[in-house]
Design a protein around this motif. Sequence first.
Motif, PDB file in Angstrom:
ATOM      1  N   PRO A  76       1.266  24.152 -27.361  1.00 21.80           N
ATOM      2  CA  PRO A  76       1.747  23.060 -26.499  1.00 21.80           C
ATOM      3  C   PRO A  76       3.049  22.430 -26.998  1.00 21.80           C
ATOM      4  O   PRO A  76       3.926  22.100 -26.198  1.00 21.80           O
ATOM      5  CB  PRO A  76       0.587  22.064 -26.519  1.00 21.80           C
ATOM      6  CG  PRO A  76      -0.622  22.888 -26.816  1.00 21.80           C
ATOM      7  CD  PRO A  76      -0.139  23.954 -27.764  1.00 21.80           C
ATOM      8  N   ALA A  77       3.170  22.258 -28.316  1.00 21.95           N
ATOM      9  CA  ALA A  77       4.395  21.654 -28.858  1.00 21.95           C
ATOM     10  C   ALA A  77       5.603  22.547 -28.614  1.00 21.95           C
ATOM     11  O   ALA A  77       6.688  22.066 -28.240  1.00 21.95           O
ATOM     12  CB  ALA A  77       4.225  21.381 -30.353  1.00 21.95           C
ATOM     13  N   VAL A  78       5.432  23.854 -28.828  1.00 21.44           N
ATOM     14  CA  VAL A  78       6.541  24.786 -28.601  1.00 21.44           C
ATOM     15  C   VAL A  78       6.869  24.863 -27.116  1.00 21.44           C
ATOM     16  O   VAL A  78       8.045  24.889 -26.725  1.00 21.44           O
ATOM     17  CB  VAL A  78       6.194  26.169 -29.172  1.00 21.44           C
ATOM     18  CG1 VAL A  78       7.249  27.198 -28.787  1.00 21.44           C
ATOM     19  CG2 VAL A  78       6.070  26.095 -30.699  1.00 21.44           C
ATOM     20  N   ASP A  79       5.856  24.876 -26.270  1.00 17.85           N
ATOM     21  CA  ASP A  79       6.102  24.907 -24.820  1.00 17.85           C
ATOM     22  C   ASP A  79       6.863  23.669 -24.364  1.00 17.85           C
ATOM     23  O   ASP A  79       7.719  23.746 -23.468  1.00 17.85           O
ATOM     24  CB  ASP A  79       4.777  25.008 -24.066  1.00 17.85           C
ATOM     25  CG  ASP A  79       4.133  26.386 -24.199  1.00 17.85           C
ATOM     26  OD1 ASP A  79       4.840  27.326 -24.620  1.00 17.85           O
ATOM     27  OD2 ASP A  79       2.925  26.510 -23.897  1.00 17.85           O
ATOM     28  N   ARG A  80       6.557  22.515 -24.956  1.00 15.11           N
ATOM     29  CA  ARG A  80       7.293  21.293 -24.592  1.00 15.11           C
ATOM     30  C   ARG A  80       8.769  21.424 -24.945  1.00 15.11           C
ATOM     31  O   ARG A  80       9.644  20.959 -24.200  1.00 15.11           O
ATOM     32  CB  ARG A  80       6.682  20.076 -25.298  1.00 15.11           C
ATOM     33  CG  ARG A  80       5.398  19.568 -24.663  1.00 15.11           C
ATOM     34  CD  ARG A  80       5.023  18.188 -25.191  1.00 15.11           C
ATOM     35  NE  ARG A  80       4.636  18.242 -26.606  1.00 15.11           N
ATOM     36  CZ  ARG A  80       3.390  18.444 -27.021  1.00 15.11           C
ATOM     37  NH1 ARG A  80       2.416  18.651 -26.143  1.00 15.11           N
ATOM     38  NH2 ARG A  80       3.107  18.450 -28.305  1.00 15.11           N
ATOM     39  N   ILE A  81       9.054  22.059 -26.079  1.00 17.28           N
ATOM     40  CA  ILE A  81      10.446  22.236 -26.483  1.00 17.28           C
ATOM     41  C   ILE A  81      11.165  23.187 -25.524  1.00 17.28           C
ATOM     42  O   ILE A  81      12.281  22.915 -25.067  1.00 17.28           O
ATOM     43  CB  ILE A  81      10.514  22.750 -27.932  1.00 17.28           C
ATOM     44  CG1 ILE A  81      10.058  21.652 -28.894  1.00 17.28           C
ATOM     45  CG2 ILE A  81      11.918  23.226 -28.283  1.00 17.28           C
ATOM     46  CD1 ILE A  81       9.869  22.112 -30.312  1.00 17.28           C
ATOM     47  N   PHE A  82      10.524  24.292 -25.199  1.00 12.18           N
ATOM     48  CA  PHE A  82      11.133  25.228 -24.255  1.00 12.18           C
ATOM     49  C   PHE A  82      11.375  24.553 -22.907  1.00 12.18           C
ATOM     50  O   PHE A  82      12.428  24.736 -22.282  1.00 12.18           O
ATOM     51  CB  PHE A  82      10.239  26.454 -24.076  1.00 12.18           C
ATOM     52  CG  PHE A  82      10.185  27.362 -25.274  1.00 12.18           C
ATOM     53  CD1 PHE A  82      11.166  27.329 -26.244  1.00 12.18           C
ATOM     54  CD2 PHE A  82       9.142  28.255 -25.437  1.00 12.18           C
ATOM     55  CE1 PHE A  82      11.118  28.163 -27.352  1.00 12.18           C
ATOM     56  CE2 PHE A  82       9.087  29.104 -26.532  1.00 12.18           C
ATOM     57  CZ  PHE A  82      10.074  29.057 -27.493  1.00 12.18           C
ATOM     58  N   ALA A  83      10.404  23.773 -22.458  1.00  7.26           N
ATOM     59  CA  ALA A  83      10.553  23.083 -21.174  1.00  7.26           C
ATOM     60  C   ALA A  83      11.677  22.054 -21.234  1.00  7.26           C
ATOM     61  O   ALA A  83      12.416  21.867 -20.249  1.00  7.26           O
ATOM     62  CB  ALA A  83       9.235  22.408 -20.782  1.00  7.26           C
ATOM     63  N   ALA A  84      11.829  21.389 -22.387  1.00  6.17           N
ATOM     64  CA  ALA A  84      12.899  20.399 -22.526  1.00  6.17           C
ATOM     65  C   ALA A  84      14.272  21.056 -22.452  1.00  6.17           C
ATOM     66  O   ALA A  84      15.198  20.523 -21.824  1.00  6.17           O
ATOM     67  CB  ALA A  84      12.742  19.647 -23.846  1.00  6.17           C
ATOM     68  N   VAL A  85      14.423  22.211 -23.104  1.00  2.59           N
ATOM     69  CA  VAL A  85      15.704  22.922 -23.043  1.00  2.59           C
ATOM     70  C   VAL A  85      15.995  23.383 -21.618  1.00  2.59           C
ATOM     71  O   VAL A  85      17.099  23.208 -21.099  1.00  2.59           O
ATOM     72  CB  VAL A  85      15.701  24.119 -24.010  1.00  2.59           C
ATOM     73  CG1 VAL A  85      16.983  24.951 -23.840  1.00  2.59           C
ATOM     74  CG2 VAL A  85      15.580  23.645 -25.450  1.00  2.59           C
ATOM     75  N   ARG A  86      14.985  23.965 -20.983  1.00  5.67           N
ATOM     76  CA  ARG A  86      15.171  24.433 -19.609  1.00  5.67           C
ATOM     77  C   ARG A  86      15.500  23.263 -18.678  1.00  5.67           C
ATOM     78  O   ARG A  86      16.397  23.362 -17.828  1.00  5.67           O
ATOM     79  CB  ARG A  86      13.913  25.151 -19.138  1.00  5.67           C
ATOM     80  CG  ARG A  86      14.024  25.738 -17.732  1.00  5.67           C
ATOM     81  CD  ARG A  86      12.871  26.666 -17.426  1.00  5.67           C
ATOM     82  NE  ARG A  86      11.571  25.993 -17.485  1.00  5.67           N
ATOM     83  CZ  ARG A  86      10.653  26.188 -18.422  1.00  5.67           C
ATOM     84  NH1 ARG A  86      10.874  27.045 -19.404  1.00  5.67           N
ATOM     85  NH2 ARG A  86       9.503  25.548 -18.386  1.00  5.67           N
ATOM     86  N   GLY A  87      14.795  22.147 -18.858  1.00  9.46           N
ATOM     87  CA  GLY A  87      15.067  20.985 -18.022  1.00  9.46           C
ATOM     88  C   GLY A  87      16.462  20.431 -18.238  1.00  9.46           C
ATOM     89  O   GLY A  87      17.140  20.037 -17.282  1.00  9.46           O
ATOM     90  N   MET A  88      16.902  20.375 -19.501  1.00 13.43           N
ATOM     91  CA  MET A  88      18.248  19.891 -19.799  1.00 13.43           C
ATOM     92  C   MET A  88      19.305  20.752 -19.130  1.00 13.43           C
ATOM     93  O   MET A  88      20.234  20.254 -18.480  1.00 13.43           O
ATOM     94  CB  MET A  88      18.474  19.868 -21.312  1.00 13.43           C
ATOM     95  CG  MET A  88      19.903  19.560 -21.737  1.00 13.43           C
ATOM     96  SD  MET A  88      20.116  19.517 -23.542  1.00 13.43           S
ATOM     97  CE  MET A  88      19.748  21.232 -23.983  1.00 13.43           C
ATOM     98  N   LEU A  89      19.175  22.071 -19.275  1.00 15.43           N
ATOM     99  CA  LEU A  89      20.185  22.975 -18.733  1.00 15.43           C
ATOM    100  C   LEU A  89      20.220  22.932 -17.208  1.00 15.43           C
ATOM    101  O   LEU A  89      21.303  22.925 -16.606  1.00 15.43           O
ATOM    102  CB  LEU A  89      19.928  24.395 -19.229  1.00 15.43           C
ATOM    103  CG  LEU A  89      20.188  24.621 -20.721  1.00 15.43           C
ATOM    104  CD1 LEU A  89      19.664  25.983 -21.149  1.00 15.43           C
ATOM    105  CD2 LEU A  89      21.675  24.512 -21.034  1.00 15.43           C
ATOM    106  N   THR A  90      19.056  22.921 -16.583  1.00 13.39           N
ATOM    107  CA  THR A  90      19.041  22.900 -15.125  1.00 13.39           C
ATOM    108  C   THR A  90      19.537  21.560 -14.588  1.00 13.39           C
ATOM    109  O   THR A  90      20.242  21.510 -13.568  1.00 13.39           O
ATOM    110  CB  THR A  90      17.633  23.195 -14.582  1.00 13.39           C
ATOM    111  OG1 THR A  90      16.684  22.311 -15.200  1.00 13.39           O
ATOM    112  CG2 THR A  90      17.229  24.623 -14.900  1.00 13.39           C
TER     113      THR A  90
END
Length: 498
Positions: free
Chosen positions: A473-487
């Motif tokens: 879950p912690a790693v998924d949150r980081i991936f989602a944060a990067v994807r959200g920032m870029l989009t």
Amino acid sequence: MPDPDDQPEWPPHRARVSALRDLQDRLASSPDSVSLRFDLACLLAAMGRNLEARNAYLEVLAREPSHRLALNNLGTLLDATGYRTAARTAYTEAVARHPADPMSRVNLGNVLYESGDFRAAREHYETALRSDPGHTEAHQGLAYVLAELGDEEGAQWHRRKGFQDRPVLALPYRGDGPPVSLLLLVSSVGGNIPTRTLLDDRVFQTFVVVPEFYDPKLYDPNAPLPPHQVVFNAIGDADLAAPALAAAQSVLNLTKAPVINRPSAVLATGRADHARLSHLPGVVAPLTVTLPLELLSSPDAAAAVGRHGFRFPLLVRTPGFHTGRHFLRVESPAALAGAVAQLPGREVTVIEFLDARGADGKVRKYRVMMIDGHLYPLHVAISSHWKIHYFNAEMAAEQDHRAEDAGFLEEMPRVLGPRAMEALAQIQAVLGLDYGGIDFGLSPTGDLLLFEANATMVVNPPEPGEQWAYRRPAVDRIFAAVRGMLTRVAARPIGNPG
């Protein structure tokens, strides 16, 4: 949930779906056709249907075990989805069956390089170049390997051969809808943010640009760069890649798109720049100085480091290397020259040793990611040794250590305390990075013992297995944060050139 094959809104996806149905119909009439099965596997891979693609490649190999492209494509698919051992097996089989094929050699060399087996990787790159002296990817791989082995002159020669005629590369896009187009800046010398796990190729259409070798005069003067909505500067190591960061700024002058991790911010994150963070409340930053290797090999070495304020034990490392390579602890003045003699390069960074041992005698190294103005816990690595990374820490065999790691991921503010949390926020504000990380320990009084803070922090997905489920879950949150920032940034109105 609707079937993605029944969503024909985006024309390229509609064309792929049509091609897939046509292939399936043809295979129904010719089920033993290896060529049709290979085409099916390639199309499934291009559509992001990884499990089906893997099985289709295996079907090809069941019928034709020596199929060169199926072995290599299967290896590439496995590597991209995190199964590196299986990928290495596929590439090894490709080389065994096709020893003169440069592509198979380069692919195997790449996975060997990523695993740190530099000498074996070098052998495969050199074998590929004997078969094809102009093989671009072989030159690129050999450049990285020679740099790791300390042959900078040879590395530079192969960099020119590998990048000067190919400074732009379009990566495959496998999404079923319109992509977010992204320009990714990387350095030919390395020191780049590892983005493979961060940039989902079902979301982002990525164009890679190597700024040191990019000449806009060779491209359309009205559109010198590939089409893009956002720029991600992945050149992250200010000590290793300062010239590349300067070249990146020249590339950014050609675009009005928003930029993640501006080169000017990254340039201020070298190890010597940590001194500016030492003035922050709650931060203990190590004294850090880069000196000529010749000086540290001389009889005056101990006196020289003493004049800079160092005491023993201290740490020495060659700039530009990571994951503990060419990084040593020196216990006494008498041991300094011998330690420095083990390091490649012409300069050595001398670092004050910060003791991060807890009451139990174990060393703890925390990693927190900085993404889009927020802090995300990634892990705490626990070990009996001072040189600690998560992959070599005492985590897999120690349930108590994993429980402590889980507690940190769930309740970072409670674990670190208010003084360290405020220090993290201040470090993030001073660095001004959109993406980066902080490695640190804690003192008995709750101060943050800073090891490093920069953009080159890797976020690796957890290993398979139930014992690592708590980390996902912690790693998924980081991936989602990067994807959200870029989009989110990509959706901004175009501004002025950076």
